[in-house]
Design an enzyme around this catalytic site. Structure first.
Site, PDB file in Angstrom:
ATOM      1  N   TYR A   1     -55.150 -31.770   4.748  1.00 15.15           N
ATOM      2  CA  TYR A   1     -54.717 -31.567   3.773  1.00 15.15           C
ATOM      3  C   TYR A   1     -55.400 -30.534   2.860  1.00 15.15           C
ATOM      4  O   TYR A   1     -56.710 -30.640   2.707  1.00 15.15           O
ATOM      5  CB  TYR A   1     -54.506 -32.883   2.945  1.00 15.15           C
ATOM      6  CG  TYR A   1     -53.226 -33.516   2.656  1.00 15.15           C
ATOM      7  CD1 TYR A   1     -52.652 -32.977   1.665  1.00 15.15           C
ATOM      8  CD2 TYR A   1     -52.612 -34.296   3.407  1.00 15.15           C
ATOM      9  CE1 TYR A   1     -51.313 -33.086   1.402  1.00 15.15           C
ATOM     10  CE2 TYR A   1     -51.228 -34.846   3.129  1.00 15.15           C
ATOM     11  CZ  TYR A   1     -50.479 -34.172   2.127  1.00 15.15           C
ATOM     12  OH  TYR A   1     -49.265 -34.376   1.857  1.00 15.15           O
TER      13      TYR A   1
ATOM     14  N   GLU B   1     -54.537 -29.506  -0.882  1.00 15.44           N
ATOM     15  CA  GLU B   1     -53.808 -29.184  -2.104  1.00 15.44           C
ATOM     16  C   GLU B   1     -54.671 -28.291  -2.912  1.00 15.44           C
ATOM     17  O   GLU B   1     -55.979 -28.655  -2.733  1.00 15.44           O
ATOM     18  CB  GLU B   1     -53.391 -30.356  -2.702  1.00 15.44           C
ATOM     19  CG  GLU B   1     -52.433 -30.975  -2.258  1.00 15.44           C
ATOM     20  CD  GLU B   1     -51.828 -32.590  -3.022  1.00 15.44           C
ATOM     21  OE1 GLU B   1     -52.799 -32.902  -3.578  1.00 15.44           O
ATOM     22  OE2 GLU B   1     -50.830 -32.732  -2.990  1.00 15.44           O
TER      23      GLU B   1
ATOM     24  N   ASP C   1     -36.993  -9.618  -4.968  1.00 15.36           N
ATOM     25  CA  ASP C   1     -36.849 -10.673  -3.788  1.00 15.36           C
ATOM     26  C   ASP C   1     -36.855  -9.859  -2.624  1.00 15.36           C
ATOM     27  O   ASP C   1     -35.599  -9.187  -2.183  1.00 15.36           O
ATOM     28  CB  ASP C   1     -35.555 -11.409  -3.849  1.00 15.36           C
ATOM     29  CG  ASP C   1     -35.408 -12.393  -2.493  1.00 15.36           C
ATOM     30  OD1 ASP C   1     -36.333 -12.250  -1.558  1.00 15.36           O
ATOM     31  OD2 ASP C   1     -34.763 -13.334  -2.720  1.00 15.36           O
TER      32      ASP C   1
ATOM     33  N   THR D   1     -40.092 -13.514   2.473  1.00 16.68           N
ATOM     34  CA  THR D   1     -40.220 -14.397   3.530  1.00 16.68           C
ATOM     35  C   THR D   1     -41.227 -13.664   4.385  1.00 16.68           C
ATOM     36  O   THR D   1     -41.486 -12.357   4.530  1.00 16.68           O
ATOM     37  CB  THR D   1     -39.112 -14.493   4.523  1.00 16.68           C
ATOM     38  OG1 THR D   1     -38.458 -13.520   4.826  1.00 16.68           O
ATOM     39  CG2 THR D   1     -37.986 -15.375   3.444  1.00 16.68           C
TER      40      THR D   1
ATOM     41  N   LYS E   1     -39.030 -12.498   8.803  1.00 15.54           N
ATOM     42  CA  LYS E   1     -37.997 -11.512   9.071  1.00 15.54           C
ATOM     43  C   LYS E   1     -38.387 -10.264   9.923  1.00 15.54           C
ATOM     44  O   LYS E   1     -39.222 -10.495  10.847  1.00 15.54           O
ATOM     45  CB  LYS E   1     -37.021 -11.395   8.085  1.00 15.54           C
ATOM     46  CG  LYS E   1     -36.357 -12.620   7.299  1.00 15.54           C
ATOM     47  CD  LYS E   1     -35.430 -12.419   6.085  1.00 15.54           C
ATOM     48  CE  LYS E   1     -34.532 -13.650   5.746  1.00 15.54           C
ATOM     49  NZ  LYS E   1     -35.407 -14.571   4.935  1.00 15.54           N
TER      50      LYS E   1
ATOM     51  N   ARG F   1     -42.441 -18.763  10.109  1.00 17.37           N
ATOM     52  CA  ARG F   1     -41.196 -19.014   9.206  1.00 17.37           C
ATOM     53  C   ARG F   1     -42.024 -19.421   7.818  1.00 17.37           C
ATOM     54  O   ARG F   1     -42.915 -20.320   7.974  1.00 17.37           O
ATOM     55  CB  ARG F   1     -40.405 -20.359   9.678  1.00 17.37           C
ATOM     56  CG  ARG F   1     -39.325 -20.694   8.735  1.00 17.37           C
ATOM     57  CD  ARG F   1     -38.269 -21.444   9.406  1.00 17.37           C
ATOM     58  NE  ARG F   1     -37.725 -20.315  10.622  1.00 17.37           N
ATOM     59  CZ  ARG F   1     -36.718 -19.669  10.082  1.00 17.37           C
ATOM     60  NH1 ARG F   1     -36.224 -19.744   9.041  1.00 17.37           N
ATOM     61  NH2 ARG F   1     -36.268 -18.794  10.982  1.00 17.37           N
TER      62      ARG F   1
END
Ligand code: PLP
Length: 430
Positions: free
Chosen positions: A64, A66, A210, A236, A239, A245
């Site tokens: 974790y 954060e 984008d 992303t 791709k 991913r």
């Protein structure tokens, strides 16, 4: 090419999976077989390297973290901090960006963060029409972008099927959007970022690019970069870029705080540190000379494949491609996009049906298909292979599935596909 030995690729962890959960181990192996046995022409997919897969399958998944490096809400983050710091430095260097955030879980999450940084619910956002290649996050009524914001859409010109920059300017002047989005999910051509910047400046809008689809070509210096023009670039990492991913945001230093806060704590909780580390690995790979040659080859292959399919009677939307993807209008060969997708599936060629600009057919029964060259290029294929793929794809598309002759033809194409991929396999056995 991703040459791997079965031993190092799967390692002892896969043995553990096979022993403890043969059902899921079977899924993993069957998917590997599917990748190895056919042609992957989905424009948004790729074949990540064993190094990226290793980072993804690591114990970094347990942590974790954060917050951001050195500013975490949990103890014990000093080790994973290094992965994020290395990844951020690599992203800034590779793209010449003033700030980078590697935490978005996906492209959609990166887009949500960019909206949150620059607009309030109810504000107007100008983006590409979904029916002409825009993404769900560009104003779809079933997505946060269309439900919480006021989307206005620009289109491509009917004659050239290229973005209508005059219309973008007219709509921007009329609607005074808070954000203008350049970038799409099914647009094969280069985008004029300077023109978008000029329009955004004229109306006082933020320019969001984008780059989900084409950031990997930018990384390889194969096409111009949006970074010098945009307030924020969302992307992303899975791709053309060939990473895990996930998502990424690049922005100007003046927006760094707003973007970071919009990713965490506004829209996400703990980052996926294994994915952040895998993004760092992919960014290092993307800085290599080998990757740059791959990025150039991705475009050369997409253009060769488009040409081959035009010879077979299909129409390339906008007359071709400058990128990794091509949209094909199948009306000249009398086949729907759905029929083509199903027939190609039967022939071990994976692609997707897609609407074409001004498609007279409904979205669920579109007139076209979208194909991309990243995966086959990663496998080491070149232009001569594209000519062969074009021929096989065309035979599959035109086969009358459900008739004895059509089904026999699809079986023949499937075995020709097997022979072709055997010469340049995905994840070759070491
Ligand atoms: C232009 C564009 N933006 C955003 C996304 C969303 O990415 P993800 O599926 O990772 O949420 C996609 C996905 O295909 C895309 O094409």
């Amino acid at each position: 090419m991703n040459v791997v030995s079965e031993q190092t690729f799967w390692g002892p962890d896969f043995d553990a999976l096979e022993q403890q959960d043969p059902e899921i181990a079977g899924v993993v192996l069957d998917e590997l077989d599917r990748l190895r046995g056919g042609l992957q022409l989905i424009a948004s997919e790729n074949l990540t390297s064993p190094a990226v897969l290793a980072a993804l399958g690591s114990t970094l998944s347990n942590k974790y973290a954060e917050g951001y490096p050195a500013r975490r809400y949990y103890g014990g983050c000093h080790v994973v901090d290094r992965a994020e710091e290395i990844g951020i430095a690599r992203a800034k260097e590779l793209f010449g960006a003033e700030h980078a955030n590697l935490q978005p879980h996906s492209g959609a999450s990166a887009n949500l963060a960019a909206y949150a940084a620059f607009a309030k619910p109810g504000d107007t956002v100008l983006a590409m029409d979904l029916k002409q290649g825009g993404h769900l996050t560009h104003g779809s009524k079933v997505n946060f972008s269309g439900l919480w914001f006021n989307p206005v859409s620009y289109t491509v010109r009917k004659d050239s099927e290229l973005i209508d920059y005059d219309q973008v300017r007219d709509l921007a002047r009329q609607h005074r959007p808070k954000i203008i989005i350049a970038g799409a999910t099914a647009y094969p051509r280069l985008i004029d970022f300077a023109a978008f910047r000029e329009i955004a400046d004229e109306v006082g809008a933020k320019l969001m690019v984008d780059a989900a689809h084409f950031i990997g070509l930018v990384a390889g210096k194969a096409i111009p970069s949006p970074v010098p023009y945009a307030d924020v670039v969302t992307a992303t990492t899975h791709k053309v870029l060939r990473g895990p991913r996930g998502g990424m945001v690049l922005c100007r230093a003046e927006h760094a705080k707003a973007i970071d806060k919009a990713v965490f704590p506004f829209s996400q909780g703990g980052p996926l540190m294994h994915a952040v580390a895998a993004k760092a690995v992919a960014l290092r790979e993307a800085a290599s000379a080998e990757y740059q040659a791959y990025a150039d080859q991705v475009i050369a292959n997409a253009q060769a494949l488009a040409k081959s399919l035009e010879t077979e009677g299909m129409r390339a939307v906008s007359g071709g491609t400058d990128t990794h993807l091509t949209l094909l209008d199948l009306r000249p060969v009398g086949v729907t996009g759905g029929e083509a997708e199903a027939r190609c599936d039967a022939a071990r060629i994976t692609l997707n049906k897609n609407s074409i600009p001004y498609d007279p057919a409904p979205p669920m029964k579109p007139s076209g298909i979208r194909i991309g060259s990243p995966s086959v290029t990663t496998q080491g294929m070149v232009e001569s292979d594209m000519a062969e793929i074009g021929c096989l794809l065309s035979r599959a598309v035109k086969a009358a599935q459900g008739t004895p002759a059509g089904d026999a033809e699809l079986r023949e194409v499937a075995s020709a596909v097997s022979a072709l991929v055997a010469r340049a396999p995905a994840y070759p056995r070491g």
